[in-house]
Design a protein around this motif. Structure first.
Motif, mmCIF file in Angstrom:
data_model
loop_
_atom_site.group_PDB
_atom_site.id
_atom_site.type_symbol
_atom_site.label_atom_id
_atom_site.label_comp_id
_atom_site.label_asym_id
_atom_site.label_seq_id
_atom_site.Cartn_x
_atom_site.Cartn_y
_atom_site.Cartn_z
ATOM 1 N N ARG A 7 4.052 -13.232 -11.369
ATOM 2 C CA ARG A 7 3.776 -13.771 -10.025
ATOM 3 C C ARG A 7 4.341 -12.855 -8.940
ATOM 4 O O ARG A 7 3.747 -12.704 -7.872
ATOM 5 C CB ARG A 7 4.400 -15.168 -9.871
ATOM 6 N N THR A 9 4.753 -9.565 -9.148
ATOM 7 C CA THR A 9 3.854 -8.399 -9.057
ATOM 8 C C THR A 9 2.588 -8.777 -8.304
ATOM 9 O O THR A 9 2.102 -8.019 -7.448
ATOM 10 C CB THR A 9 3.502 -7.901 -10.478
ATOM 11 N N MET A 10 2.068 -9.964 -8.590
ATOM 12 C CA MET A 10 0.853 -10.428 -7.927
ATOM 13 C C MET A 10 1.083 -10.623 -6.427
ATOM 14 O O MET A 10 0.235 -10.295 -5.597
ATOM 15 C CB MET A 10 0.388 -11.735 -8.560
ATOM 16 N N ASP A 13 0.994 -7.227 -4.913
ATOM 17 C CA ASP A 13 -0.342 -6.618 -4.974
ATOM 18 C C ASP A 13 -1.382 -7.328 -4.112
ATOM 19 O O ASP A 13 -2.350 -6.705 -3.669
ATOM 20 C CB ASP A 13 -0.836 -6.563 -6.429
ATOM 21 N N THR A 14 -1.204 -8.644 -3.885
ATOM 22 C CA THR A 14 -2.234 -9.387 -3.146
ATOM 23 C C THR A 14 -1.803 -9.806 -1.741
ATOM 24 O O THR A 14 -2.652 -10.102 -0.910
ATOM 25 C CB THR A 14 -2.653 -10.666 -3.921
ATOM 26 N N GLN A 15 -0.488 -9.821 -1.471
ATOM 27 C CA GLN A 15 -0.015 -10.252 -0.144
ATOM 28 C C GLN A 15 0.639 -9.126 0.655
ATOM 29 O O GLN A 15 0.491 -9.060 1.874
ATOM 30 C CB GLN A 15 0.995 -11.390 -0.282
ATOM 31 N N ARG A 17 0.923 -5.334 -0.230
ATOM 32 C CA ARG A 17 0.195 -4.055 -0.118
ATOM 33 C C ARG A 17 -1.056 -4.157 0.762
ATOM 34 O O ARG A 17 -1.306 -3.266 1.578
ATOM 35 C CB ARG A 17 -0.200 -3.533 -1.509
ATOM 36 N N PRO A 18 -1.894 -5.225 0.643
ATOM 37 C CA PRO A 18 -3.086 -5.317 1.489
ATOM 38 C C PRO A 18 -2.764 -5.472 2.980
ATOM 39 O O PRO A 18 -3.645 -5.340 3.818
ATOM 40 C CB PRO A 18 -3.812 -6.571 0.970
ATOM 41 N N SER A 19 -1.496 -5.755 3.309
ATOM 42 C CA SER A 19 -1.083 -5.877 4.718
ATOM 43 C C SER A 19 -0.577 -4.546 5.254
ATOM 44 O O SER A 19 0.157 -4.504 6.242
ATOM 45 C CB SER A 19 0.014 -6.935 4.851
ATOM 46 N N GLY A 50 1.333 -17.617 -0.738
ATOM 47 C CA GLY A 50 1.159 -16.780 0.445
ATOM 48 C C GLY A 50 1.200 -17.556 1.742
ATOM 49 O O GLY A 50 0.324 -17.421 2.588
ATOM 50 N N ARG A 65 4.251 -11.850 3.291
ATOM 51 C CA ARG A 65 3.571 -10.878 4.162
ATOM 52 C C ARG A 65 4.331 -10.684 5.474
ATOM 53 O O ARG A 65 4.524 -9.560 5.947
ATOM 54 C CB ARG A 65 2.144 -11.367 4.441
#
Length: 217
Positions: A7, A9-10, A13-15, A17-19, A50, A65
């Motif tokens: 969780r 790592t997720m 990777d999803t909250q 890095r994409p920011s 998130g 984030r």
């Protein structure tokens, strides 16, 4: 058995890095610190969601984030002293501890402060001082600070807090206007504050950081 490591790592990777947060120290810290250990036991399952995590009494743990983008904008150096205001159970202080020389984690709820101290000790993080006291008063005895973060919404920042920021230092605050908010980074130069807008976010306004209404006679 919940796989919190997956969780974590997720979350990154999803909250994070994409920011557009790519600085290695931030990514590394958020992958290392076990967020589930810094929330109330009944909230462990929700630790990696998130969104802001409610802690009761209008307090929240800022969404990953928001914290990551604040840290990105502040660009904390390894030789810097940081004041973390509203540290709650110590998660933000644990993350910042990976980047700074030392962190003062200020928390006014005595139970949260005690749990933060225990959590940081269990995690082997030894460069954080947990200070119990009113958030709006800061922690002048350990300052002045290179960097200050406020873990919650503000309408205005008390002069006492600004006074604890070193000249040349910076502060990250989430200014709320109704339901909308934006994080601004304040730079202190020659005793004056210069605020720059950074990104949108939202959180409840912390007690002591509301707009002071001036009485007119």
């Amino acid at each position: 058995m919940t796989d919190f490591s997956a969780r974590r790592t997720m979350m990154v990777d999803t909250q994070v890095r994409p920011s557009d947060v790519t600085k290695f120290p931030i990514i590394d810290a958020m992958l290392s610190v076990q967020r589930e250990d810094f929330v109330p036991s009944q909230k462990r399952e929700a630790a990696y969601m998130g969104e802001n995590l409610g802690l009761g009494d209008g307090r929240v743990l800022l969404e990953p984030r928001t914290l990551a983008k604040m840290l990105d904008a502040l660009d904390i150096g390894q030789d810097e002293l940081v004041l973390d205001i509203g540290a709650a159970y110590g998660y933000s202080a644990a993350v910042i501890a990976h980047m700074a020389v030392a962190v003062v984690a200020l928390e006014e709820d005595a139970d949260m402060a005690r749990d933060a101290e225990e959590g940081l000790m269990s995690a082997g993080i030894d460069n954080v001082i947990v200070q119990a006291g009113p958030l709006s008063e800061g922690a002048a005895e350990h300052g002045p600070y290179d960097v200050i973060l406020v873990q919650g919404g503000v309408s205005e920042v008390p002069d006492q807090i600004i006074g604890q920021l070193k000249d040349g230092g910076r502060i990250a605050c989430l200014f709320m206007d109704g339901a909308l908010g934006e994080v601004r980074i304040g730079y202190k130069l020659d005793g004056r504050m210069n605020w720059r807008r950074s990104f949108n976010a939202a959180a409840p306004v912390l007690a002591g950081f509301e707009k002071q209404v001036a009485f007119e006679f």
